[in-house]
Design a protein around this motif. Structure first.
Motif, PDB file in Angstrom:
ATOM      1  N   SER A  42       0.834  -1.217   0.000  1.00 31.27           N
ATOM      2  CA  SER A  42       0.000   0.000   0.000  1.00 31.27           C
ATOM      3  C   SER A  42       0.858   1.252   0.000  1.00 31.27           C
ATOM      4  O   SER A  42       0.536   2.240  -0.658  1.00 31.27           O
ATOM      5  CB  SER A  42      -0.894   0.052   1.235  1.00 31.27           C
ATOM      6  OG  SER A  42      -1.683  -1.084   1.307  1.00 31.27           O
ATOM      7  N   CYS A  43       1.947   1.195   0.762  1.00 27.57           N
ATOM      8  CA  CYS A  43       2.814   2.375   0.858  1.00 27.57           C
ATOM      9  C   CYS A  43       3.457   2.680  -0.491  1.00 27.57           C
ATOM     10  O   CYS A  43       3.517   3.831  -0.920  1.00 27.57           O
ATOM     11  CB  CYS A  43       3.864   2.181   1.955  1.00 27.57           C
ATOM     12  SG  CYS A  43       4.718   0.595   1.881  1.00 27.57           S
ATOM     13  N   ILE A  46       0.999   4.205  -3.128  1.00 26.38           N
ATOM     14  CA  ILE A  46       0.569   5.588  -2.888  1.00 26.38           C
ATOM     15  C   ILE A  46       1.752   6.566  -2.940  1.00 26.38           C
ATOM     16  O   ILE A  46       1.564   7.774  -3.046  1.00 26.38           O
ATOM     17  CB  ILE A  46      -0.158   5.694  -1.516  1.00 26.38           C
ATOM     18  CG1 ILE A  46      -1.006   6.955  -1.392  1.00 26.38           C
ATOM     19  CG2 ILE A  46       0.810   5.638  -0.351  1.00 26.38           C
ATOM     20  CD1 ILE A  46      -2.414   6.762  -1.808  1.00 26.38           C
ATOM     21  N   CYS A  85       2.424   7.478   2.865  1.00 24.90           N
ATOM     22  CA  CYS A  85       2.494   6.047   3.181  1.00 24.90           C
ATOM     23  C   CYS A  85       1.941   5.778   4.582  1.00 24.90           C
ATOM     24  O   CYS A  85       1.288   4.763   4.826  1.00 24.90           O
ATOM     25  CB  CYS A  85       3.937   5.560   3.078  1.00 24.90           C
ATOM     26  SG  CYS A  85       5.124   6.611   3.907  1.00 24.90           S
ATOM     27  N   GLU A  88      -1.736   5.077   4.902  1.00 22.90           N
ATOM     28  CA  GLU A  88      -2.235   3.863   4.275  1.00 22.90           C
ATOM     29  C   GLU A  88      -2.001   2.604   5.085  1.00 22.90           C
ATOM     30  O   GLU A  88      -2.796   1.671   5.005  1.00 22.90           O
ATOM     31  CB  GLU A  88      -1.517   3.667   2.935  1.00 22.90           C
ATOM     32  CG  GLU A  88      -2.070   4.513   1.827  1.00 22.90           C
ATOM     33  CD  GLU A  88      -3.505   4.146   1.525  1.00 22.90           C
ATOM     34  OE1 GLU A  88      -3.824   2.943   1.471  1.00 22.90           O
ATOM     35  OE2 GLU A  88      -4.313   5.070   1.350  1.00 22.90           O
TER      36      GLU A  88
ATOM     37  N   GLU B 119     -11.100   6.169   0.891  1.00 21.74           N
ATOM     38  CA  GLU B 119     -10.188   6.128  -0.264  1.00 21.74           C
ATOM     39  C   GLU B 119     -10.573   5.058  -1.284  1.00 21.74           C
ATOM     40  O   GLU B 119     -10.051   5.039  -2.389  1.00 21.74           O
ATOM     41  CB  GLU B 119      -8.730   5.965   0.206  1.00 21.74           C
ATOM     42  CG  GLU B 119      -8.384   4.670   0.906  1.00 21.74           C
ATOM     43  CD  GLU B 119      -8.599   4.683   2.428  1.00 21.74           C
ATOM     44  OE1 GLU B 119      -9.539   5.356   2.901  1.00 21.74           O
ATOM     45  OE2 GLU B 119      -7.823   3.998   3.131  1.00 21.74           O
ATOM     46  N   SER B 233      -4.373   0.828  -2.625  1.00 17.93           N
ATOM     47  CA  SER B 233      -4.203   2.005  -1.767  1.00 17.93           C
ATOM     48  C   SER B 233      -5.229   3.088  -2.053  1.00 17.93           C
ATOM     49  O   SER B 233      -5.746   3.675  -1.128  1.00 17.93           O
ATOM     50  CB  SER B 233      -2.792   2.540  -1.750  1.00 17.93           C
ATOM     51  OG  SER B 233      -2.268   2.691  -2.980  1.00 17.93           O
ATOM     52  N   GLU B 234      -5.568   3.331  -3.323  1.00 17.60           N
ATOM     53  CA  GLU B 234      -6.669   4.277  -3.535  1.00 17.60           C
ATOM     54  C   GLU B 234      -7.309   4.123  -4.907  1.00 17.60           C
ATOM     55  O   GLU B 234      -6.753   3.512  -5.809  1.00 17.60           O
ATOM     56  CB  GLU B 234      -6.232   5.727  -3.289  1.00 17.60           C
ATOM     57  CG  GLU B 234      -5.186   6.229  -4.246  1.00 17.60           C
ATOM     58  CD  GLU B 234      -4.816   7.688  -3.990  1.00 17.60           C
ATOM     59  OE1 GLU B 234      -5.450   8.388  -3.175  1.00 17.60           O
ATOM     60  OE2 GLU B 234      -3.859   8.148  -4.638  1.00 17.60           O
TER      61      GLU B 234
END
Ligand code: SF4
Ligand code: SF4
Ligand code: SF4
Lengths: 114, 342
Positions: A42-43, A46, A85, A88, B119, B233-234
């Motif tokens: 996820s980090c 994003i 990050c 998230e 998100e 993540s989004e």
């Protein structure tokens, strides 16, 4: 020694007994939550820097665990410290603090203090 | 004085009541909705066999009818009080108070409200659905499948772990069933939209039950579902209503962008508000995940910290339908032992 016409390179195998743990130990001492990383990405997905450059914060974290200090030195300055990050992470890791600790840790290693 | 008061008329409550009735005990079920069957009413098909959920529902409706079970519909419990003589007083939203020797909490779970993960765009972008929305859509499908913006989908993504395994949602635990549900739904979508590319974005695939891993393999081999190891993540929306996903493909170690026509969020299971209420009114012990804490995980999973107060099904945590039925049967035996001792 006989010359076979090729040179051997460093082994690609990870030897868990020979990992340079100086940096990872320093980070974990100051930010124990770093150990909870799921490597979910996820980090990275994003990350402001990751979308523009080859910088990959998740992968870098893995490399730090494997003791790759030289590459970390080259990579870490690409981070813009934007903190996205941090918003998230499903494990609630303070990734921004981890990055600050990487920078500090590298400095200390450079000065041979750890 | 009734023998057993059962809170919840879903599969767990009905199975507990049937089993206890067969053992000779008098039971009463209290259900907050106007029908029995709980969440099963909203589900189209069940893993791992893809059988219609209505078959299981019909079975339990028939079992209920055969035994003429006593059920109070449209009634919810407002408090459980343990009296000094060891029996229970159960107050409800109606003018009726029950006195019973034992109580079973079979009040199940709630689905995670996906709006809490802003998100991901649920209720912001039209083409973002939850797994539960998709089941409802499939259940009432008439003709060709279209996205909410009326398009035959060419690309669909399923997002695992929405509201589960996520500190930011306040739910650190795994909901256990969403992985296999995603695989089931992905296969179903491929069957009805064979032209569509289907992606599952996951952190770990938890195919714990019999037949689950086989389904996963079938999804890969036969249906060409693409499994991407990375957490969303989004999401953003394009002008044409398609959705842009940002996910790292962690196995390739590269951030990726995926454009889809429809996004399905695999929402997790949460402890319902009623559990918090029971906790307050009778000192029921809950686990850190807010579900009821079993008295003993291995040899007393139907017992609670309160003598005479039992559980059946997902009130103690995420559970499949077959695990729920088994847990409910076990609850009946545990209660029988309790009642014959006291
Ligand atoms: S703080 Fe650094 S690593 Fe984190 S998202 Fe921003 S640029 Fe990327
Ligand atoms: S978001 Fe958190 S858990 Fe996921 S890879 Fe990054 S640091 Fe690890
Ligand atoms: S079952 Fe799968 S999707 Fe559901 S919470 Fe667990 S890992 Fe995530």
């Amino acid at each position: 020694m006989r010359n076979f016409g090729f040179t051997t390179t460093k082994s690609r195998t990870i030897d868990y007994e020979k990992i340079d743990t100086r940096l990872i130990s320093y980070i974990l001492q100051n930010e124990p939550s770093f150990n909870a990383c799921l490597s979910c990405g996820s980090c990275t997905a994003i990350c402001s820097a990751g979308n523009l450059t080859s910088f990959n914060i998740r992968k870098l974290s893995l490399q730090i665990r494997l003791g790759d200090i030289e590459n970390t030195k080259l990579e870490i300055d690409k981070c813009m410290l934007c903190g996205k990050c941090l918003l998230e992470c499903p494990r609630g890791i303070n990734t921004r603090n981890v990055i600050m600790l990487i920078k500090k840790g590298l400095n200390i290693i450079d000065k041979n203090e750890i | 004085m009734i023998d057993v008061l059962i809170i919840g008329g879903g599969i767990a409550g009905i199975e507990t009541a049937c089993s206890l009735q067969d053992l000779g005990y008098e039971t009463v079920i209290v259900e907050k909705e106007r029908t029995i069957g709980g969440h099963l009413n909203n589900w189209d098909t069940l893993f791992p066999t893809h059988r219609p959920a209505s078959e299981v529902l019909e079975y339990y409706t028939e079992e209920t009818r055969k035994r003429a079970l006593t059920i109070y519909l449209n009634t919810y419990v407002t408090s459980i009080i343990k009296l000094d003589d060891g029996t229970f007083e159960v107050n409800t939203s109606r003018d009726v108070i029950f006195h019973s020797k034992t109580v079973v909490i079979a009040s199940g779970y709630s689905l995670f409200n996906a709006e809490r993960k802003e998100e991901y765009g649920y209720k912001i972008y039209d083409n973002v659905l939850t797994s539960a929305d998709l089941e409802k859509k499939l259940k009432t499908l008439n003709g060709e499948f279209k996205t909410p913006t009326d398009k035959v989908p060419e690309k669909i993504a399923f997002i695992h772990c929405v509201g589960s395994r996520d500190e930011k949602s306040g739910n650190h635990y795994c909901s256990k069933l969403c992985c296999v549900t995603a695989v089931k739904q992905a296969i179903h979508m491929k069957q009805i939209c064979p032209q569509a590319d289907i992606f599952c974005c996951y952190m770990d695939l938890r195919m714990y039950g019999p037949g689950f891993e086989e389904m996963y393999r079938e999804a890969q081999e036969k249906y060409h579902i693409q499994f991407i190891r990375g957490r969303l993540s989004e999401v953003g929306e394009n002008a044409d209503g398609t959705l842009q996903l940002k996910v790292e493909d962690t196995l390739a170690a590269r951030p990726s962008k995926i454009k889809v026509d429809m996004l399905v969020l695999m929402v997790g299971m949460e402890s319902p508000q009623s559990t918090a209420l029971f906790k307050e009114t009778c000192g029921l012990q809950c686990a850190p995940n807010r579900f009821i804490q079993p008295n003993d995980h291995h040899i007393g999973s139907n017992k609670t910290n309160i003598d005479g107060l039992f559980t059946a099904g997902t009130s103690i945590g995420p559970m499949s339908i077959f695990d729920t039925i088994n847990h409910a049967k076990a609850s009946a035996i545990t209660i029988k032992n309790y009642l014959s001792r006291n």
